[in-house]
Motif scaffolding. Structure first.
Motif, PDB file in Angstrom:
ATOM      1  N   ASN A  71     -63.358   6.202  27.471  1.00 28.92           N
ATOM      2  CA  ASN A  71     -62.445   7.347  27.355  1.00 28.92           C
ATOM      3  C   ASN A  71     -61.072   7.047  27.949  1.00 28.92           C
ATOM      4  OD1 ASN A  71     -64.393   8.935  26.095  1.00 28.92           O
ATOM      5  ND2 ASN A  71     -65.190   9.731  28.024  1.00 28.92           N
ATOM      6  N   LEU A 113     -59.227   4.709  25.470  1.00 29.96           N
ATOM      7  CA  LEU A 113     -58.715   5.457  24.317  1.00 29.96           C
ATOM      8  C   LEU A 113     -57.473   6.258  24.694  1.00 29.96           C
ATOM      9  CD1 LEU A 113     -62.026   6.703  22.668  1.00 29.96           C
ATOM     10  CD2 LEU A 113     -60.279   5.274  21.573  1.00 29.96           C
ATOM     11  N   SER A 138     -53.676   5.757  23.189  1.00 26.15           N
ATOM     12  CA  SER A 138     -52.990   6.902  22.579  1.00 26.15           C
ATOM     13  C   SER A 138     -51.644   7.172  23.242  1.00 26.15           C
ATOM     14  CB  SER A 138     -53.885   8.145  22.667  1.00 26.15           C
ATOM     15  OG  SER A 138     -53.212   9.285  22.187  1.00 26.15           O
ATOM     16  N   SER A 158     -57.846  -2.798  24.117  1.00 27.98           N
ATOM     17  CA  SER A 158     -59.225  -2.637  23.646  1.00 27.98           C
ATOM     18  C   SER A 158     -60.130  -3.730  24.191  1.00 27.98           C
ATOM     19  CB  SER A 158     -59.267  -2.658  22.118  1.00 27.98           C
ATOM     20  OG  SER A 158     -58.518  -1.598  21.569  1.00 27.98           O
ATOM     21  N   TYR A 191     -58.749   1.894  14.972  1.00 33.43           N
ATOM     22  CA  TYR A 191     -59.297   1.619  16.306  1.00 33.43           C
ATOM     23  C   TYR A 191     -60.225   2.727  16.812  1.00 33.43           C
ATOM     24  CZ  TYR A 191     -56.039   4.822  18.673  1.00 33.43           C
ATOM     25  OH  TYR A 191     -55.354   5.923  19.118  1.00 33.43           O
ATOM     26  N   GLU A 192     -59.966   3.983  16.427  1.00 30.36           N
ATOM     27  CA  GLU A 192     -60.835   5.080  16.891  1.00 30.36           C
ATOM     28  C   GLU A 192     -62.247   4.931  16.325  1.00 30.36           C
ATOM     29  OE1 GLU A 192     -58.355   8.294  15.600  1.00 30.36           O
ATOM     30  OE2 GLU A 192     -57.796   8.771  17.667  1.00 30.36           O
ATOM     31  N   GLU A 193     -62.339   4.506  15.076  1.00 30.97           N
ATOM     32  CA  GLU A 193     -63.651   4.249  14.475  1.00 30.97           C
ATOM     33  C   GLU A 193     -64.353   3.097  15.186  1.00 30.97           C
ATOM     34  OE1 GLU A 193     -65.530   2.648  10.230  1.00 30.97           O
ATOM     35  OE2 GLU A 193     -63.503   3.513  10.268  1.00 30.97           O
ATOM     36  N   SER A 245     -65.759   4.385  18.328  1.00 27.15           N
ATOM     37  CA  SER A 245     -66.920   5.223  18.056  1.00 27.15           C
ATOM     38  C   SER A 245     -68.167   4.363  17.862  1.00 27.15           C
ATOM     39  CB  SER A 245     -66.670   6.071  16.799  1.00 27.15           C
ATOM     40  OG  SER A 245     -67.796   6.858  16.489  1.00 27.15           O
TER      41      SER A 245
END
Length: 487
Positions: A50, A53, A57, A81, A218-220, A223
């Motif tokens: 978290n 991310l 962002s 990342s 990147y969000e996928e 996940s």
């Protein structure tokens, strides 16, 4: 007079049960500690994901027009990342984070332990990020002299490794029309590492592919990483539970110790028995030692059965250790009674009565063991023990004896059931009657202590009558009250 031998044996048997229960509890306590740690590991890993991310962002994607611009943004996303996912993967297995994002626009992008890393995620020209490495190395020619390395996308690294595995003869014959193989790329990769100034060992793969760190992807990627971390956690939890499961080796240990304790106990008790008969140890003859050896052997065998049975019952049927021990003890005793019945040494009634007492002793021993561990109010102890005795005797007979003995014990169980049913009905009638009397008594009390004096006076008279006070002694008139208090 108390039977000291019986008390000693009962104590020894309960000690074995308590020790096996202790082994089980230690194993379960260790498992609980591991499970708590695994949950903590998962929480820390999720917190790192978290935070990563949020950093991508705030500091990169939404940093004005985006840090690095349209073409360079994915490079910064890749650096952050790599650190975040790398640390989360360490934390999920209980290790400390080892990745650090340097973020100073210097020759190093990130650090893993004591290794400094320059990361290159470049896809243009089909150079597999090698051209970007060459440019950096030309700028810092002594970069690899220290504990440093270059890092490229995982898919780039895998392709380079594959191209390096293809010999020249095979490469010249491979088809290029499908696009899967490029002779130009093959030559470029081989030339790059044949020059020798940048060894293949100094190039390592990232945890991520080139496409996984793009702005819209990147969000996928994260996940999927979350799902992977949770899967790892579940696997580790399952492994911890498997490790905490009952084991054959521990069962064997419990059996051996139980056999040793019971055998030694039987040895000491049999010698003591001989001594009480007036014999000194030096005067024991062959028959005496034969009796002692037989008692010791029987005790050892019982210990084997007891240890194995208690370990099995406590671990595979959720039976408390004290109850498991009671079942084993009662089984030995009832089996002996049935043997005597078959030999004609006792009749059916004696067999039932003796078995009843044996099961009663075992039940009380189990109950006493519980009471010694936890203070429990037992208002219906008679009913509990009675039902336990009947059930235990029937269960032992049902599981171990022939149809003849089973029939005897089944008839006994049915008689116990009928008596229990009759007593339960009488008890319920008594409770109902007590309820009615209590209600009536409470009504009289309310009336006797009513605020209205005249009503209270009448109530006190009725209360006295209900309590059995003789009529001539009840103060039911003004004259009697006056005479009682003034005369």
């Amino acid at each position: 007079m108390m039977d000291k031998t019986k008390i000693i044996k009962s104590g020894q048997e309960q000690a074995v049960a308590s020790w096996i229960n202790y082994l089980n509890q230690v194993r379960l306590n260790q498992m609980n500690e591991v499970l708590k740690q695994e949950q903590s590991n998962l929480n820390e890993a999720m917190a790192t994901i978290n935070e990563t991310l949020n950093k991508i962002s705030v500091d990169i994607v939404n940093n004005g027009k985006g840090r690095g611009g349209v073409k360079g943004m994915h490079g910064f996303i890749a650096e952050v990342s790599e650190c975040g996912i790398g640390n989360a993967r360490e934390q999920i297995v209980g290790k400390v984070p080892i990745y650090k994002w340097i973020n100073d626009n210097g020759p190093d992008d990130l650090q893993r332990g004591n290794i400094l890393i320059q990361q290159k995620f470049v896809n243009s020209g089909g150079h597999l990020s090698l051209y970007a490495i060459r440019q950096h190395f030309n700028q810092y020619p002594d970069y690899l002299d220290n504990n440093k390395a270059y890092q490229i996308p995982k898919d780039h690294y895998d392709r380079i490794k594959w191209l390096l595995s293809i010999p020249e003869e095979k490469a010249n014959k491979m088809p290029t029309s499908t696009g899967e193989f490029s002779l130009k790329q093959w030559k470029e990769v081989h030339k790059f590492f044949e020059e020798g100034d940048i060894p293949f060992e100094k190039v390592e793969p990232s945890k991520l592919r080139y496409d996984e760190v793009q702005k819209g992807k990147y969000e996928e990627t994260f996940s999927k990483e979350v799902d992977s971390l949770k899967k790892t956690n579940k696997e580790r939890v399952a492994h911890a539970k498997e490790e905490a499961a009952p084991k054959l080796s521990e069962g064997v240990k419990a059996t051996v110790v139980s056999a040793g304790i019971e055998g030694a106990s039987s040895l000491c008790l049999e010698i003591n028995k001989k001594r009480k008969e007036g014999k000194k140890l030096k005067d024991f003859n062959g028959d005496d030692w034969k009796d002692i050896a037989g008692a010791t052997g029987t005790g050892t065998l019982k210990g084997v059965i007891r240890g194995a049975s208690i370990y099995t019952l406590t671990n595979y049927s959720a039976t408390p250790a004290a109850v498991a021990n009671a079942i084993v003890t009662a089984s030995f005793g009832v089996a002996d009674q049935v043997y005597q019945l078959k030999q004609g040494q006792i009749n059916e009634q004696t067999c039932i009565e003796n078995s009843e007492m044996l099961c009663l002793d075992a039940s009380i021993s189990a109950l006493s063991s519980f009471a010694g561990q936890v203070l429990i109010p037992v208002p219906i102890i008679g009913a509990v023990i009675g039902n336990t005795v009947g059930t235990m005797m029937y269960q032992i007979a049902k599981d171990n004896f022939s149809s003849y003995e089973q029939k005897i014990f089944e008839e006994y169980k049915e008689s116990i059931y009928l008596v229990d049913k009759e007593l339960s009905e009488q008890y319920q009638e008594f409770v109902d009657e007590m309820g009615k009397d209590t209600q009536m008594f409470m009504e009289l009390l309310d009336k006797a202590f009513a605020p209205d004096i005249s009503l209270a006076f009448e109530g006190s008279i009725e209360l006295a009558k209900s309590c059995g006070v003789p009529t001539e002694e009840i103060l039911d008139s003004k004259d009697k009250v006056t005479a009682y208090f003034l005369n």
